[in-house]
Write a protein that holds these residues in place. Structure first.
Motif, mmCIF file in Angstrom:
data_model
loop_
_atom_site.group_PDB
_atom_site.id
_atom_site.type_symbol
_atom_site.label_atom_id
_atom_site.label_comp_id
_atom_site.label_asym_id
_atom_site.label_seq_id
_atom_site.Cartn_x
_atom_site.Cartn_y
_atom_site.Cartn_z
ATOM 1 N N MET A 1 1.344 -6.965 33.859
ATOM 2 C CA MET A 1 2.483 -7.664 34.409
ATOM 3 C C MET A 1 2.199 -8.004 35.881
ATOM 4 O O MET A 1 1.819 -7.139 36.662
ATOM 5 N N ILE A 2 2.399 -9.251 36.243
ATOM 6 C CA ILE A 2 2.150 -9.728 37.601
ATOM 7 C C ILE A 2 3.469 -9.814 38.355
ATOM 8 O O ILE A 2 4.453 -10.354 37.846
ATOM 9 N N THR A 3 3.492 -9.273 39.572
ATOM 10 C CA THR A 3 4.666 -9.366 40.435
ATOM 11 C C THR A 3 4.217 -9.667 41.863
ATOM 12 O O THR A 3 3.060 -9.464 42.221
ATOM 13 N N LEU A 4 5.166 -10.152 42.645
ATOM 14 C CA LEU A 4 4.953 -10.376 44.071
ATOM 15 C C LEU A 4 5.777 -9.372 44.833
ATOM 16 O O LEU A 4 6.899 -9.046 44.419
ATOM 17 N N SER A 5 5.252 -8.891 45.945
ATOM 18 C CA SER A 5 5.957 -7.899 46.746
ATOM 19 C C SER A 5 5.587 -8.073 48.214
ATOM 20 O O SER A 5 4.494 -8.548 48.531
ATOM 21 N N PHE A 6 6.486 -7.664 49.071
ATOM 22 C CA PHE A 6 6.130 -7.560 50.480
ATOM 23 C C PHE A 6 5.097 -6.440 50.596
ATOM 24 O O PHE A 6 5.174 -5.442 49.876
ATOM 25 N N VAL A 7 4.128 -6.604 51.471
ATOM 26 C CA VAL A 7 3.094 -5.581 51.642
ATOM 27 C C VAL A 7 3.725 -4.311 52.182
ATOM 28 O O VAL A 7 4.527 -4.343 53.121
ATOM 29 N N GLU A 8 3.381 -3.190 51.559
ATOM 30 C CA GLU A 8 3.860 -1.874 51.980
ATOM 31 C C GLU A 8 2.653 -1.004 52.318
ATOM 32 O O GLU A 8 1.518 -1.321 51.969
ATOM 33 N N HIS B 1 -0.182 -0.278 49.873
ATOM 34 C CA HIS B 1 -1.073 -1.366 49.471
ATOM 35 C C HIS B 1 -2.257 -1.535 50.414
ATOM 36 O O HIS B 1 -3.266 -2.145 50.044
ATOM 37 N N LEU B 2 -2.130 -1.029 51.626
ATOM 38 C CA LEU B 2 -3.086 -1.369 52.680
ATOM 39 C C LEU B 2 -4.524 -0.953 52.398
ATOM 40 O O LEU B 2 -5.453 -1.712 52.686
ATOM 41 N N SER B 3 -4.748 0.232 51.850
ATOM 42 C CA SER B 3 -6.137 0.665 51.641
ATOM 43 C C SER B 3 -6.856 -0.255 50.657
ATOM 44 O O SER B 3 -8.024 -0.599 50.871
ATOM 45 N N VAL B 4 -6.176 -0.676 49.611
ATOM 46 C CA VAL B 4 -6.804 -1.594 48.648
ATOM 47 C C VAL B 4 -7.003 -2.960 49.289
ATOM 48 O O VAL B 4 -8.083 -3.559 49.202
ATOM 49 N N LEU B 5 -5.969 -3.482 49.952
ATOM 50 C CA LEU B 5 -6.069 -4.807 50.565
ATOM 51 C C LEU B 5 -7.184 -4.876 51.605
ATOM 52 O O LEU B 5 -7.898 -5.870 51.692
ATOM 53 N N CYS B 6 -7.337 -3.819 52.375
ATOM 54 C CA CYS B 6 -8.354 -3.824 53.436
ATOM 55 C C CYS B 6 -9.772 -3.676 52.893
ATOM 56 O O CYS B 6 -10.739 -3.802 53.644
ATOM 57 N N ASN B 7 -9.896 -3.429 51.594
ATOM 58 C CA ASN B 7 -11.215 -3.338 50.971
ATOM 59 C C ASN B 7 -11.511 -4.506 50.039
ATOM 60 O O ASN B 7 -12.484 -4.470 49.285
ATOM 61 N N PHE B 8 -10.681 -5.541 50.078
ATOM 62 C CA PHE B 8 -10.932 -6.737 49.272
ATOM 63 C C PHE B 8 -12.256 -7.360 49.680
ATOM 64 O O PHE B 8 -12.663 -7.300 50.844
ATOM 65 N N SER B 9 -12.897 -8.005 48.723
ATOM 66 C CA SER B 9 -14.082 -8.810 49.029
ATOM 67 C C SER B 9 -13.922 -10.161 48.341
ATOM 68 O O SER B 9 -13.155 -10.302 47.384
ATOM 69 N N LEU B 10 -14.629 -11.136 48.872
ATOM 70 C CA LEU B 10 -14.625 -12.488 48.318
ATOM 71 C C LEU B 10 -16.056 -12.956 48.149
ATOM 72 O O LEU B 10 -16.933 -12.558 48.926
ATOM 73 N N PRO B 11 -16.304 -13.832 47.178
ATOM 74 C CA PRO B 11 -17.639 -14.419 47.079
ATOM 75 C C PRO B 11 -17.938 -15.227 48.343
ATOM 76 O O PRO B 11 -17.025 -15.818 48.935
ATOM 77 N N PRO B 12 -19.194 -15.283 48.768
ATOM 78 C CA PRO B 12 -19.539 -15.988 50.011
ATOM 79 C C PRO B 12 -19.055 -17.436 50.052
ATOM 80 O O PRO B 12 -18.662 -17.923 51.109
ATOM 81 N N GLU B 13 -19.054 -18.123 48.909
ATOM 82 C CA GLU B 13 -18.637 -19.524 48.899
ATOM 83 C C GLU B 13 -17.141 -19.707 49.162
ATOM 84 O O GLU B 13 -16.695 -20.803 49.514
ATOM 85 N N GLN B 14 -16.332 -18.651 49.028
ATOM 86 C CA GLN B 14 -14.896 -18.749 49.297
ATOM 87 C C GLN B 14 -14.540 -18.402 50.744
ATOM 88 O O GLN B 14 -13.485 -18.786 51.229
ATOM 89 N N LEU B 15 -15.405 -17.689 51.417
ATOM 90 C CA LEU B 15 -15.100 -17.222 52.777
ATOM 91 C C LEU B 15 -14.766 -18.332 53.774
ATOM 92 O O LEU B 15 -13.905 -18.127 54.632
ATOM 93 N N PRO B 16 -15.377 -19.511 53.693
ATOM 94 C CA PRO B 16 -14.995 -20.542 54.669
ATOM 95 C C PRO B 16 -13.556 -21.053 54.496
ATOM 96 O O PRO B 16 -12.979 -21.615 55.421
#
Length: 167
Positions: free
Chosen positions: A1-8, A11-26
């Protein structure tokens, strides 16, 4: 189930460890950088995309005078820094989040009549996602830091018009 929430806080430890493929970074910001900008600017609100209560994506809603750098109108809300964690990409989370967003905004920002975002011309995947979920290209362009950009719009009045027709 997908939901939207204000960041609490949780959530911060997971969010701060996100990574993106190099082609998306720009084309977008990592959540750790976007969260820093939110701390410095109270007109930016960080939003987390949750799948079964686990953070899988992130974006920022930016309101106020900052939106006028793009469009000189009132009642607009800018979507910035959409990012889906690299490990979670390809599962439809971005699309589902963007489909949930109009109702979320209508509840939490009742005075907003339109959402908009800026997408780089070279970011074909993002442009395709946004148009699939109902964003419109009205021909507004600008030159951004890494090239030409399109400004895409989502009219929130469509929601109330569609709901009125159902009644």
């Amino acid at each position: 189930m997908i939901t939207l929430s204000f960041v609490e806080q949780q959530h911060l430890s997971v969010l701060c460890n996100f990574s993106l493929p190099p082609e998306q970074l720009p084309f977008t910001s990592l959540p750790v950088d976007a969260l820093r900008a939110c701390e410095e600017d109270p007109t930016r609100t960080p939003i987390v995309i949750l799948a079964d209560q686990e953070p899988v994506g992130f974006f920022v809603l930016h309101e106020g005078e900052a939106t006028k750098a793009y469009i000189e109108e009132e009642g607009l809300l800018l979507i910035r820094s959409l990012a889906i964690d690299e490990k979670q990409q390809g599962k439809g989370y971005g699309k589902k989040a963007m489909l949930l967003l109009p109702a979320f905004v209508t509840v939490h920002w009742p005075n907003i009549r339109e959402l908009f975002l800026v997408v780089n011309e070279r970011n074909a995947a993002a442009k395709q996602l946004y148009t699939r979920v109902g964003f419109e290209d009205r021909g507004l362009r600008r030159v951004g830091p890494i090239g030409p950009q399109r400004i895409l719009h989502y009219d929130l009045l469509k929601i109330s018009t569609m709901e009125d027709k159902k009644l």
